[in-house]
Design a protein around this motif. Structure first.
Motif, short mmCIF file in Angstrom:
data_model
loop_
_atom_site.label_atom_id
_atom_site.label_comp_id
_atom_site.label_asym_id
_atom_site.label_seq_id
_atom_site.Cartn_x
_atom_site.Cartn_y
_atom_site.Cartn_z
N TRP A 99 0.81 -1.21 0.00
CA TRP A 99 0.00 0.00 0.00
C TRP A 99 0.85 1.27 0.00
CZ3 TRP A 99 -4.88 0.52 -1.21
CH2 TRP A 99 -5.78 -0.55 -1.03
N THR A 149 -3.82 5.04 -3.57
CA THR A 149 -5.28 5.17 -3.65
C THR A 149 -5.82 4.82 -5.02
OG1 THR A 149 -5.16 7.52 -4.29
CG2 THR A 149 -5.30 7.02 -1.92
N VAL A 151 -5.33 1.95 -6.85
CA VAL A 151 -5.69 0.55 -7.08
C VAL A 151 -5.35 -0.25 -5.82
CG1 VAL A 151 -3.45 -0.01 -8.09
CG2 VAL A 151 -5.43 -1.43 -8.65
N SER A 152 -6.16 -1.25 -5.52
CA SER A 152 -5.88 -2.10 -4.37
C SER A 152 -4.83 -3.14 -4.74
CB SER A 152 -7.16 -2.81 -3.91
OG SER A 152 -6.84 -3.85 -3.01
N ALA A 154 -4.23 -5.79 -3.26
CA ALA A 154 -4.75 -7.12 -2.94
C ALA A 154 -5.76 -7.61 -3.97
CB ALA A 154 -5.38 -7.11 -1.55
N THR A 155 -6.66 -6.71 -4.40
CA THR A 155 -7.76 -7.13 -5.29
C THR A 155 -7.66 -6.58 -6.70
OG1 THR A 155 -9.18 -5.24 -4.72
CG2 THR A 155 -9.28 -7.19 -3.28
N VAL A 160 -10.35 4.54 -4.84
CA VAL A 160 -10.84 4.45 -3.46
C VAL A 160 -11.92 5.50 -3.29
CG1 VAL A 160 -10.27 4.78 -1.03
CG2 VAL A 160 -8.66 3.59 -2.53
N CYS A 177 -8.97 9.00 -4.60
CA CYS A 177 -7.97 8.97 -5.67
C CYS A 177 -8.07 10.22 -6.54
CB CYS A 177 -8.16 7.71 -6.52
SG CYS A 177 -6.96 7.58 -7.87
N ASP A 182 -2.66 9.89 -4.05
CA ASP A 182 -1.85 9.14 -3.07
C ASP A 182 -1.25 10.15 -2.08
OD1 ASP A 182 -2.48 7.13 -4.81
OD2 ASP A 182 -0.48 7.01 -5.70
N HIS A 225 -9.83 5.37 4.92
CA HIS A 225 -9.08 4.51 4.00
C HIS A 225 -7.89 3.87 4.72
CE1 HIS A 225 -7.12 2.86 0.56
NE2 HIS A 225 -6.25 3.84 0.38
N ARG A 228 -8.99 1.17 7.17
CA ARG A 228 -9.39 -0.07 6.50
C ARG A 228 -8.18 -0.89 6.05
NH1 ARG A 228 -14.54 2.30 2.92
NH2 ARG A 228 -15.95 2.55 4.71
N VAL A 229 -7.19 -0.24 5.44
CA VAL A 229 -6.05 -1.02 4.94
C VAL A 229 -5.15 -1.49 6.08
CG1 VAL A 229 -6.12 0.09 2.69
CG2 VAL A 229 -4.65 1.03 4.47
#
Length: 306
Positions: A99, A149, A151-152, A154-155, A160, A177, A182, A225, A228-229
């Motif tokens: 991240w 911000t 792109v994730s 993880a997914t 965001v 974003c 960022d 944000h 959450r991360v």
């Protein structure tokens, strides 16, 4: 979000750049009233992470001003300047998860990127980061660390968008974003950025409710944000109306705000209460605070407050 009730923990988090003024007393009083109305705990955190702006002795002066108004924290105050290990741990977690990334951009370079794209950002609007260093520093030295911000990791989900609810302002939504980009976690001068510090501290101190000035509402999506991360709980938020200076802008030390006149603390409390639509005829400080808690409870207390 965190459930309100007997586990309520609130906080007032002043920056020691000078003594409290009328606007900062409004925020302090509102956060204290909310904690007392919920039967919860109220903490004070000295946000001195931006050391070059801090004034020697201002932290002690602020605590004395709060005490003169009858606003006593339930635990010893903590200072961000002593919590660097906590912020380093959070940054390390973000880096390991993909991240956070290093950034080599100066403000001038960021402005130049937008200018080349034909985009002019209005004055007083924070310029979003254009993502220049997301794919690497291209041989430039690292100046800061930023939170992704776009792109994730993880997914692979793009962007965001944070939807949240403020207890006073209502429903809000921000495309972090597009509107912020960022954002910085550790600054070019090595100091920790506000967003990472406040999120880490709120979680470490078990803060369930954040009551603060409306000027900080725009920070909330970034902080959600980050929460959450990092896998942290999200508090309830309430942003109080701002006190304006003679020029119509937010009252602040940079805007000529005078230190609180506490020759009559009850008068100062009455003025702050009036800005929060709290009016009580009580003629002693203790009685005024007690009545103000009852009035706050009737207006702003969550359903679980008893």
């Amino acid at each position: 979000m965190t459930a309100p009730g007997r586990g309520y923990v609130g906080r007032f988090a002043p920056s020691p750049t000078g003594p409290l003024h009328a606007g900062s007393l409004v925020a302090a009083l509102a956060s204290w009233l909310d904690a007392r109305a919920h039967g919860g705990r109220w903490l004070v955190r000295i946000e001195d992470v931006d050391a070059p702006r801090c004034v020697t002795g201002a932290d002690a002066l602020i605590l004395d001003q709060l005490a003169a108004c009858g606003l006593q924290p339930d635990d010893a105050p903590v200072s961000q300047s002593r919590r660097g290990a906590l912020y380093a741990q959070a940054l390390s977690q973000l880096q390991r998860a993909g991240w956070a990334y290093p950034c080599g951009c100066t403000r001038t370079e960021i402005d130049a990127v937008w200018l080349a794209r034909g985009v002019h950002w209005p004055r007083h609007v924070e310029t979003p980061y254009p993502g220049t260093c997301r794919c690497g520093l291209a041989g430039r030295p690292e100046r800061a660390q930023r939170l992704l911000t776009a792109v994730s990791p993880a997914t692979g989900a793009a962007g965001v968008v944070i939807a949240w609810h403020d207890r006073r302002l209502g429903a809000a939504r921000q495309d972090v974003c597009a509107e912020v980009g960022d954002f910085v976690l550790r600054r070019a001068d090595g100091l920790w950025a506000y967003q990472l510090a406040v999120v880490s501290d709120d979680a470490a101190q078990g803060i369930t409710h954040v009551v603060r000035g409306e000027d900080l509402a725009d920070n909330t999506p970034r902080q959600i944000h980050l929460q959450r991360v990092l896998g942290l709980p999200t508090p309830f938020y309430l942003h109080t109306p701002l006190v304006s200076g003679a020029n119509g802008e937010k009252l602040s030390k940079q805007n000529g705000a005078l230190p609180l006149d506490l020759s009559d603390p009850l008068a100062a409390l009455r003025a702050a209460g009036a800005h929060l639509a709290i009016h009580t005829p009580a003629d002693t400080q203790a009685a005024w605070l007690q009545d103000a808690v009852a009035r706050w409870r009737g207006r702003w207390c969550d359903l679980a407050c008893d």
